[in-house]
Motif scaffolding. Structure first.
Motif, PDB file in Angstrom:
ATOM      1  N   ALA A  32     -64.081 -29.308  -6.663  1.00 54.35           N
ATOM      2  CA  ALA A  32     -65.085 -28.253  -6.773  1.00 54.35           C
ATOM      3  C   ALA A  32     -66.066 -28.550  -7.883  1.00 54.35           C
ATOM      4  CB  ALA A  32     -64.395 -26.907  -7.035  1.00 54.35           C
ATOM      5  N   ALA A  33     -65.606 -29.290  -8.865  1.00 53.08           N
ATOM      6  CA  ALA A  33     -66.477 -29.661  -9.966  1.00 53.08           C
ATOM      7  C   ALA A  33     -66.415 -31.155 -10.127  1.00 53.08           C
ATOM      8  CB  ALA A  33     -66.028 -28.970 -11.260  1.00 53.08           C
ATOM      9  N   GLY A  34     -67.555 -31.798 -10.185  1.00 55.29           N
ATOM     10  CA  GLY A  34     -67.548 -33.236 -10.343  1.00 55.29           C
ATOM     11  C   GLY A  34     -68.898 -33.823 -10.059  1.00 55.29           C
ATOM     12  N   ASP A  35     -69.175 -34.911 -10.688  1.00 60.14           N
ATOM     13  CA  ASP A  35     -70.444 -35.581 -10.505  1.00 60.14           C
ATOM     14  C   ASP A  35     -70.292 -36.608  -9.401  1.00 60.14           C
ATOM     15  OD1 ASP A  35     -72.948 -36.566 -10.720  1.00 60.14           O
ATOM     16  OD2 ASP A  35     -72.616 -37.644 -12.605  1.00 60.14           O
ATOM     17  N   GLU A  36     -70.120 -36.123  -8.174  1.00 57.25           N
ATOM     18  CA  GLU A  36     -69.883 -37.035  -7.068  1.00 57.25           C
ATOM     19  C   GLU A  36     -71.134 -37.815  -6.691  1.00 57.25           C
ATOM     20  OE1 GLU A  36     -67.609 -35.610  -3.806  1.00 57.25           O
ATOM     21  OE2 GLU A  36     -66.400 -34.271  -5.026  1.00 57.25           O
ATOM     22  N   SER A  37     -72.289 -37.376  -7.102  1.00 54.81           N
ATOM     23  CA  SER A  37     -73.503 -38.131  -6.832  1.00 54.81           C
ATOM     24  C   SER A  37     -73.467 -39.478  -7.538  1.00 54.81           C
ATOM     25  CB  SER A  37     -74.733 -37.338  -7.286  1.00 54.81           C
ATOM     26  OG  SER A  37     -74.684 -37.115  -8.689  1.00 54.81           O
ATOM     27  N   SER A  38     -72.687 -39.582  -8.615  1.00 49.52           N
ATOM     28  CA  SER A  38     -72.553 -40.848  -9.329  1.00 49.52           C
ATOM     29  C   SER A  38     -71.378 -41.662  -8.817  1.00 49.52           C
ATOM     30  CB  SER A  38     -72.366 -40.584 -10.825  1.00 49.52           C
ATOM     31  OG  SER A  38     -71.082 -39.997 -11.050  1.00 49.52           O
ATOM     32  N   GLY A  39     -70.643 -41.137  -7.856  1.00 49.83           N
ATOM     33  CA  GLY A  39     -69.479 -41.818  -7.323  1.00 49.83           C
ATOM     34  C   GLY A  39     -68.186 -41.475  -8.020  1.00 49.83           C
ATOM     35  N   TRP A  40     -68.249 -40.758  -9.131  1.00 48.36           N
ATOM     36  CA  TRP A  40     -67.040 -40.336  -9.843  1.00 48.36           C
ATOM     37  C   TRP A  40     -66.693 -38.913  -9.452  1.00 48.36           C
ATOM     38  CZ3 TRP A  40     -64.188 -43.783 -12.342  1.00 48.36           C
ATOM     39  CH2 TRP A  40     -64.790 -44.959 -12.798  1.00 48.36           C
ATOM     40  N   VAL A  41     -65.423 -38.671  -9.240  1.00 51.60           N
ATOM     41  CA  VAL A  41     -64.938 -37.340  -8.896  1.00 51.60           C
ATOM     42  C   VAL A  41     -64.123 -36.812 -10.070  1.00 51.60           C
ATOM     43  CG1 VAL A  41     -63.574 -35.976  -7.277  1.00 51.60           C
ATOM     44  CG2 VAL A  41     -64.859 -37.970  -6.461  1.00 51.60           C
ATOM     45  N   LEU A  42     -64.533 -35.690 -10.625  1.00 47.80           N
ATOM     46  CA  LEU A  42     -63.836 -35.130 -11.770  1.00 47.80           C
ATOM     47  C   LEU A  42     -62.639 -34.306 -11.314  1.00 47.80           C
ATOM     48  CD1 LEU A  42     -66.820 -34.008 -14.027  1.00 47.80           C
ATOM     49  CD2 LEU A  42     -65.664 -36.235 -13.900  1.00 47.80           C
ATOM     50  N   ARG A  43     -61.490 -34.560 -11.932  1.00 45.67           N
ATOM     51  CA  ARG A  43     -60.267 -33.819 -11.604  1.00 45.67           C
ATOM     52  C   ARG A  43     -59.570 -33.440 -12.910  1.00 45.67           C
ATOM     53  NH1 ARG A  43     -60.363 -33.267  -5.897  1.00 45.67           N
ATOM     54  NH2 ARG A  43     -58.103 -33.071  -5.821  1.00 45.67           N
ATOM     55  N   ARG A  44     -58.696 -32.459 -12.798  1.00 44.99           N
ATOM     56  CA  ARG A  44     -57.824 -32.099 -13.913  1.00 44.99           C
ATOM     57  C   ARG A  44     -56.387 -32.112 -13.429  1.00 44.99           C
ATOM     58  NH1 ARG A  44     -59.479 -30.430 -18.664  1.00 44.99           N
ATOM     59  NH2 ARG A  44     -57.494 -29.378 -19.078  1.00 44.99           N
ATOM     60  N   GLU A  45     -55.519 -32.587 -14.288  1.00 52.07           N
ATOM     61  CA  GLU A  45     -54.092 -32.522 -14.019  1.00 52.07           C
ATOM     62  C   GLU A  45     -53.405 -32.215 -15.342  1.00 52.07           C
ATOM     63  OE1 GLU A  45     -51.824 -34.756 -10.896  1.00 52.07           O
ATOM     64  OE2 GLU A  45     -51.187 -35.916 -12.656  1.00 52.07           O
ATOM     65  N   GLY A  46     -52.664 -31.136 -15.360  1.00 53.72           N
ATOM     66  CA  GLY A  46     -52.086 -30.672 -16.604  1.00 53.72           C
ATOM     67  C   GLY A  46     -53.194 -30.319 -17.570  1.00 53.72           C
ATOM     68  N   SER A  47     -53.142 -30.849 -18.765  1.00 58.43           N
ATOM     69  CA  SER A  47     -54.157 -30.548 -19.774  1.00 58.43           C
ATOM     70  C   SER A  47     -55.215 -31.643 -19.884  1.00 58.43           C
ATOM     71  CB  SER A  47     -53.484 -30.362 -21.147  1.00 58.43           C
ATOM     72  OG  SER A  47     -52.795 -31.547 -21.527  1.00 58.43           O
ATOM     73  N   SER A  48     -55.188 -32.611 -18.961  1.00 54.70           N
ATOM     74  CA  SER A  48     -56.085 -33.764 -19.054  1.00 54.70           C
ATOM     75  C   SER A  48     -57.173 -33.722 -18.000  1.00 54.70           C
ATOM     76  CB  SER A  48     -55.292 -35.068 -18.910  1.00 54.70           C
ATOM     77  OG  SER A  48     -54.311 -35.185 -19.922  1.00 54.70           O
ATOM     78  N   SER A  49     -58.315 -34.283 -18.358  1.00 53.56           N
ATOM     79  CA  SER A  49     -59.438 -34.419 -17.435  1.00 53.56           C
ATOM     80  C   SER A  49     -59.602 -35.880 -17.065  1.00 53.56           C
ATOM     81  CB  SER A  49     -60.729 -33.908 -18.081  1.00 53.56           C
ATOM     82  OG  SER A  49     -60.634 -32.526 -18.356  1.00 53.56           O
TER      83      SER A  49
END
Length: 605
Positions: free
Chosen positions: A28-45
Motif C-alpha cells: 500500500a505504501a512504496g515507491d514502486e515507480s522506482s522499482g523498489w517496494v517498501l514493506r515492513r516486518e516487525g519493527s523493521s522497514s
C-alpha cells in the motif's frame, strides 16, 4: 501435460502484469515507480525487489521484448512434478497439467541427478523450494510454484545472459543464476525470481601450450559455463597422454560457475589446491551487463574474487580456462564398519577415533579420503581412500598403522581394494553415484591440522553429539596447502585457513521442505547451535566452505573468507553496488534479507 499448456505459457508471458491478484497483497505504501517496494516486518522497514502482484512488475510489452531479445528462450517455469497433478496454480495463472505418462517418467527419474540438471530451474535438493509439487499418486493434491523462480531464460549465447542481467537490473527483479542446480544453500531457487539458465554453454577446448597472463606455460582447458565434471574428464582422458583437472568429488557438478566461485575442492586438492587455484582466465558478465575478460593482468582484482570469493556474487561466468595435468596410475581402498561388525557403541567409536586420528597422516602422504559417518546410525562408510600415483602396496603401506590399531582392539571391518591405470578410471569405478530429489538442511565445518593434533578427543565428542542428534556427516580429507607452493596460497580468494585444513565436513539435518514453520525453525536451530556449534567449538582452527555450509553460519564473513573478506567486500561494491546478484551470506549481503516467510528479497533500511 495436455495441449493447452503451450497456449497458456504464451498467454502468461503476455499477461504477466494481470497477475496482481495472484501475488501477495501489493504494498500500500512504496515507491514502486522506482522499482523498489517498501514493506515492513516487525519493527523493521525494507526496500524490496519487484515481484508478481506489485504494480512495478514488468508489463507484457517488456516481457515480449525480452523474449524476442533472447531468441524466444524465455519460459514460464513449471515445477517438475506438475504432470502428476490435475492443475498447477502458478503466480501467472492456473493450467491443467495432469499427464499420466509424463508423471510416470518424472516419478521414476526424481532421484536421478542428470534428469533434474537438464530441467530449466530445478534444484537437486528440494528443501529451499519449500518442497512444493513433488511427484504424487493423488492428482487432486495442490501444486504451486513454492520458492521456484517464475520465469527462466534458457540462455544460449552471451547476449542472452546480458539481456537477462540488464532486464533484472532495470526492473529490479530478483535474479537467480542456475547451471546444474547443485546447491545445498538454496541459491539456485528464489521466490518470484527470474532465472538465467547457463547449462547450454557446452564448449570444451584443450590446448597443449597455454600462455597465460600469470606466466603459466602448459596444458589447459577452456570450458563453457554448462560443462559438467564427467564431460570434461571424459574428453581429457581421451587425450594422449591422458589429462586430468581439479573437479569436485561429484561427477555431475558444473566446473565453471558456482564450484570455482566457492573454491572447488576434490580428489586432486592435495596435489594442486582448489579448482580456483588452477584457474587461468574467465569470461564473465558483470552486473552492468558488460562481458569482461578477467585474468592476472586484465581486471586482476575481479579475477582474484572469482576464484573462491563467493558464488553469484561478482558476475555470471560464461567460460573458464584451467590448468590440466598428466593423469597417473591410482589405487583405492573401501572400508566399512557398522552393526554387522559390532553392536558395541564404545568399540565402534574407538574405531572412528582411530580412523580420524590418522587424518593428518593420510593427507601428509598424499591421500584423499571420502567418508560418511552416521547415515544409518552406527556406521562408518569410507568410499574410498584414494592414492593418486600410488601402487596398491604403497597405499596399503600408508594405511597399515590404522589396520594395526584396529587389530590391537579387535575391531572387525569390511574392506576391498583396486588399482587403475589412471585416476579417471578410479573416479568412475570407486566413487558412488549421488542422488537428487531429497530434502534436508545442510551445514558444515572444517577441521584444522592443529585441532587434530591438540584436541582430537573434543572432535570425537562433537562427532558423537552430531550423530546422537539424529544428523550425519560427510567428510573429505585433503590438504589444500599440501602440494600447492606456499607462494600461490594467496592467489585465490579462498579462506587462508583452508591451507591447513585436513578434513572438511558436511553436516546434514534431514527435514521435509514443506514441514511446518515451527519444525523448520527448530531444525535450523539444531543445525546452527547444536550440530555445527559442536564442530566450531571442537575445531577453532577450522573454517566453513561457502558451497557446503549452514547458510546462516554465525560470523559468516570470517568463517567463509577470514582475512580476505574486506577486499572481497570492496570488490563487490565496485562491480555490483546495487545488489543485482544475490546469494545468501556472500560478500556485500549484510543488509539483505528474505522476509515474509522467506519469500521477498529485501534490503533493510
Amino acid at each position: 501435460m495436455k495441449g493447452g499448456v503451450v497456449v497458456w505459457l504464451c498467454a502468461a508471458l503476455l499477461l504477466a502484469q494481470d497477475a496482481v491478484a495472484k501475488g501477495p497483497a501489493a504494498s500500500a505504501a512504496g515507491d514502486e515507480s522506482s522499482g523498489w517496494v517498501l514493506r515492513r516486518e516487525g519493527s523493521s522497514s525494507y526496500a524490496c525487489k519487484c515481484y508478481p502482484g506489485d504494480s512495478c512488475w514488468p508489463n507484457h510489452a517488456k516481457w515480449r521484448k525480452l523474449n524476442a531479445t533472447v531468441g524466444g528462450n524465455l519460459k514460464v517455469n513449471i515445477p517438475p512434478g506438475a504432470p502428476c497433478y490435475n492443475s498447477f496454480e502458478g503466480p501467472l495463472g492456473e493450467v491443467n497439467t495432469y499427464d499420466e505418462a509424463e508423471c510416470d517418467r518424472v516419478t521414476s527419474n526424481w532421484h536421478n541427478e542428470q534428469f533434474q540438471i537438464e530441467l530449466p530451474a530445478a534444484s537437486l535438493w528440494t528443501y529451499f523450494t519449500n518442497d512444493t509439487c513433488r511427484p504424487t499418486t493423488n492428482p487432486s493434491d495442490t501444486c504451486t510454484l513454492g520458492y521456484y523462480p517464475v520465469l527462466a531464460i534458457i540462455a544460449k549465447t552471451a547476449g542472452h545472459i546480458q539481456a537477462g542481467i540488464n532486464f533484472a537490473r532495470e526492473n529490479n527483479l530478483r535474479l537467480v543464476v542456475r547451471n546444474t542446480g547443485h546447491d545445498f544453500l538454496g541459491r539456485s531457487v528464489g521466490w518470484g525470481a527470474l532465472v538465467i539458465n547457463t547449462h547450454n554453454f557446452q564448449d570444451i577446448k584443450f590446448t597443449g601450450q597455454h600462455r597465460s597472463a600469470c606466466s603459466y606455460r602448459g596444458s589447459a582447458v577452456t570450458v563453457g559455463a554448462g560443462v559438467q565434471a564427467f564431460e570434461v574428464l571424459t574428453q581429457a582422458n581421451a587425450l594422449s597422454p591422458p589429462k586430468i583437472m581439479v573437479t569436485g568429488e561429484c561427477a555431475t557438478v558444473g566446473v565453471a560457475g558456482g564450484l570455482v566461485q566457492g573454491g572447488g575442492h576434490g580428489p586432486l586438492t592435495n596435489f594442486y589446491g582448489f579448482l580456483a587455484d588452477t584457474a587461468l582466465q574467465f569470461k564473465v558478465i558483470t552486473a552492468d551487463g558488460v562481458l569482461r575478460t578477467a585474468n592476472a593482468k586484465t581486471n586482476p582484482e575481479l579475477f582474484w574474487a572469482l576464484r573462491g570469493g563467493g558464488p553469484a556474487a561478482f558476475g555470471v561466468i560464461v567460460e573458464a580456462t584451467y590448468k590440466t595435468f598428466d593423469d597417473k596410475l591410482s589405487s583405492g581402498v573401501h572400508l566399512d564398519i557398522d552393526t554387522s561388525h559390532t553392536t558395541n557403541a564404545t568399540l565402534f567409536w574407538e574405531a572412528v577415533r582411530i580412523f580420524h586420528g590418522y587424518s593428518t597422516h593420510f593427507v601428509d602422504n598424499g591421500l584423499y579420503v571420502y567418508y560418511e559417518l552416521g547415515t544409518t546410525g552406527q556406521n562408518l562408510h569410507v568410499h574410498p581412500f584414494v592414492g593418486i600415483g600410488k601402487t596398491p602396496a604403497e597405499l596399503q603401506a600408508v594405511l597399515q598403522p590404522m589396520w594395526d590399531d584396529f587389530a590391537e582392539l579387535g575391531i572387525t571391518y569390511t574392506t576391498s581394494s583396486a588399482n587403475y591405470s589412471t585416476f579417471y578410471d578410479l573416479f568412475n569405478a570407486m566413487f558412488e553415484t549421488e542422488m537428487a530429489g531429497n530434502s534436508a538442511l545442510t551445514g558444515g565445518w572444517s577441521i584444522g591440522r592443529r585441532d587434530v593434533e591438540d584436541s582430537h578427543p573434543a572432535i570425537m565428542d562433537a562427532f558423537q553429539t552430531i550423530v546422537g542428534a539424529g544428523s550425519f556427516m560427510i567428510g573429505h580429507m585433503w590438504s589444500a596447502g599440501h602440494g600447492l607452493p606456499r607462494s600461490e596460497w594467496g592467489s585465490s580468494a579462498v579462506n587462508p585457513r583452508f591451507r591447513t585444513v585436513v578434513d572438511k565436513l558436511i553436516t546434514v539435518v534431514p527435514l521435509a521442505g514443506n514441514a511446518p514453520l515451527a519444525d523448520k525453525a527448530a531444525a535450523q536451530d539444531k543445525l546452527t547451535n547444536v550440530v555445527d556449534a559442536a564442530l566450531r567449538n571442537a575445531a577453532p582452527n577450522g573454517c566453513a566452505y561457502i558451497n557446503e555450509a549452514d547458510p546462516y553460519e554465525p560470523n559468516w564473513q570470517h568463517a567463509f573468507w577470514g582475512t580476505n573478506y574486506p577486499a572481497l567486500l570492496r570488490i563487490r561494491q565496485k562491480y555490483d553496488p546495487n545488489g543485482v546478484f544475490y546469494a545468501v551470506s556472500t560478500p556485500g549481503t549484510e543488509k539483505w534479507e528474505q522476509i515474509e516467510t522467506g519469500t521477498r528479497l529485501c534490503r533493510k533500511l
